[in-house]
Design a protein around this motif. Sequence first.
Motif, PDB file in Angstrom:
ATOM      1  N   GLU A 163       0.834  -1.206   0.000  1.00  0.00           N
ATOM      2  CA  GLU A 163       0.000   0.000   0.000  1.00  0.00           C
ATOM      3  C   GLU A 163       0.868   1.255   0.000  1.00  0.00           C
ATOM      4  O   GLU A 163       0.578   2.225  -0.715  1.00  0.00           O
ATOM      5  N   ARG A 167       0.957   4.150  -2.811  1.00  0.00           N
ATOM      6  CA  ARG A 167       0.755   5.545  -2.371  1.00  0.00           C
ATOM      7  C   ARG A 167       1.879   6.435  -2.908  1.00  0.00           C
ATOM      8  O   ARG A 167       1.626   7.517  -3.457  1.00  0.00           O
ATOM      9  N   THR A 168       3.131   5.965  -2.764  1.00  0.00           N
ATOM     10  CA  THR A 168       4.274   6.756  -3.230  1.00  0.00           C
ATOM     11  C   THR A 168       4.203   6.988  -4.735  1.00  0.00           C
ATOM     12  O   THR A 168       4.463   8.100  -5.215  1.00  0.00           O
ATOM     13  N   LEU A 272      -8.740   4.742  -1.053  1.00  0.00           N
ATOM     14  CA  LEU A 272      -7.809   5.803  -1.431  1.00  0.00           C
ATOM     15  C   LEU A 272      -7.399   6.640  -0.229  1.00  0.00           C
ATOM     16  O   LEU A 272      -6.223   6.979  -0.061  1.00  0.00           O
ATOM     17  N   LEU A 276      -4.600   4.013   1.302  1.00  0.00           N
ATOM     18  CA  LEU A 276      -3.413   4.619   0.693  1.00  0.00           C
ATOM     19  C   LEU A 276      -3.033   5.945   1.341  1.00  0.00           C
ATOM     20  O   LEU A 276      -1.950   6.473   1.085  1.00  0.00           O
ATOM     21  N   LEU A 278      -4.273   8.925   0.863  1.00  0.00           N
ATOM     22  CA  LEU A 278      -4.322  10.098  -0.008  1.00  0.00           C
ATOM     23  C   LEU A 278      -5.306  11.117   0.553  1.00  0.00           C
ATOM     24  O   LEU A 278      -6.364  10.759   1.081  1.00  0.00           O
ATOM     25  N   ASP A 282      -5.125  15.380  -3.063  1.00  0.00           N
ATOM     26  CA  ASP A 282      -4.324  14.486  -3.918  1.00  0.00           C
ATOM     27  C   ASP A 282      -5.194  13.850  -4.992  1.00  0.00           C
ATOM     28  O   ASP A 282      -4.824  13.800  -6.175  1.00  0.00           O
TER      29      ASP A 282
END
Length: 657
Positions: A163, A167-168, A272, A276, A278, A282
């Motif tokens: 994850e 994300r990165t 998301l 993740l 975010l 984002d």
Amino acid sequence: MPAVKAVSRRNVLLCTIAVALCLTALPASAQQAITTPILLSAPNFRDLAGISASDGGTGYANPTANFGVMRTGVFYRSSVLTLSDADWTTLSAMHIFRDIDLRTPAEIMATPDRVPAGALYTNVNIFDTPSPPSYLLTNFSMASVLSTGQSGYRTFVTDPNEEMGFRTALLTLAHDPGPDLFHCSDGKDRTGWTAAILESIAGVAPATVMNDYLASNTYRAGTINSQAAAIWAAVPGLKGQNLTPLLGVDPSYLQAALDQVTASYGSMQAYLTQGLGLSQADIYVLRAKMVSYQMLPGQFGFAGNAASGAALLNALQNSPLSGNYTAYNYYLQSGVDLGTLGGVQSQVGGQVHADAASYLLRQPQWIEEALAPYAISGDLPVGQTRVWLAGLGGNFWSAGPTGAASSTETSTGAVMGATHRLTEQACVSLGAGYNWGWVGSADASATVNTFLATIGARYGFRSLEAGPFVEARGDAGYVDYQSQRALGGGLGAATGSTTGAVFSGRAGLGYVISLAPVTITPKIGIRVTDETLGGFAESGSELALNVHGLNNTSSSLLADLVVSLDRRQLGAWSITPELTLGYERVLGDPQVESTGSLYGFSVSQKSAFDSHDLMKAGLGVTVQRGSFSLTARGNGVVGDGAGSTGVSGQLSVSYTF
């Protein structure tokens, strides 16, 4: 009633047909053709926006929710970049900003990327391990192959390290100016899940997301076939078995990850933000990078200034404000989600600038009313002078035509001057003053300060007290202008300032009819006014405009009737009441238009005032004692068109010597 219902049904039907035609025409008029080059040395290289027709797609950029269309040339996905010289040259010409390699160190060491010229290279190890996980099959069967693949895809969602890797990668894509390219080894699993996440953010239909995912089998068909042939040759017992789920992708793999998203988080949105990590900003930046909305919420139904403002908001999707961490980007994307532009479409265009210019064109009307008592000076002996100070104030409202916001105008000021009786037949007046004006519309306001000078004269063919006469007056003013526009949606406030000038001239004919105890004075004339405001750049908001200079001229035909009672003596004081009726016909278009621009996109707005005909009435009274006099007046005006109305008042004092 039946007839009314029939008309209503017909209108609804026509609107429905119109919308349907717009939507039907969308792919042909708005979507871009997929023209991504084929790279023989990186067979799974393609544009995230869509699939070519020869590889199972439509050949056009994918449509998205809310009338959006995927942008081409933003994000590319690929297999490992073992590029031939020709493919390296081709890819380098596409000006890739960053090559995001999702592989492990072992994979990279075995097959390093040949990075396109000018591109940055970034490794985001999705597995966060030295080499890819090993999946051992105790026996080869389709069930075991599918189960292993599905299990691997579920870990994309459940493994914290994976994850973090996704994300990165997503945040890198969000922050880069692009275009970016991301890939793993075959461009189908880690790359496939990254692409599925991005397409879900964009609002691509689930069936299309699945179709694009499965296109890896088509793009890599040559590789899959050669690998399958090698396996069949080495293990004759497998000959004839379908090896695509082993060497390519299967619908159940992606579905396993999607089902795990629902099981773990309840929705893709929750995955998301919670899985993740975010932020909504984002997500909105990524979506804006990938999607262009052909119509914004409600845009089809807007008219006038609102339609022009919505068009600017739409056009700014192709500006640096879009696809970046800006207030505009967040506002517009949230507006798409909420299904409303929140009234910003009426605020963004700067209608107040048009309203302020319109106010300046009508400012001489109020000055004329303040100076009216000192134009005749029939009671002023030849050779004498009357000095006076007139204070004025008023309000004016315009409802505004369809698509324009209503406006309010407030005016207050003072003019001081002198009137001199030259001869039995002529007098002249001079004055100077200051007028403060405030104009408000569409949650914006403007302060209009005018420093003015005026000169007027009247000539009676027999005398000033009776018979025909001609009169003229000219005004000139220096204007200091300051505006502030509050924009909704978290877009701040735009402020600006400039200077300008206003000039006005009036000429007319009249006749003084003495019918004791009443004096009647009908007049006709024409007034021409010109205003100029210099162009200026607003500040304080991302949607601050470069406001173009305003230069407008207005002409009006005038007809007035003044009825005054002869002076009545009340002790030491005398009193003279007066009634004024007037009509003004604005020649040409009464509306004023302002224009601003932002990032090369223009927006025009029209003033709320839209009346060709103005009916005016006023009542005044003058009291006098010796050389001193005091005059008070009240006036009202009603316009047609946009339903303009106004009231004003004047209070003046004078002294004769």
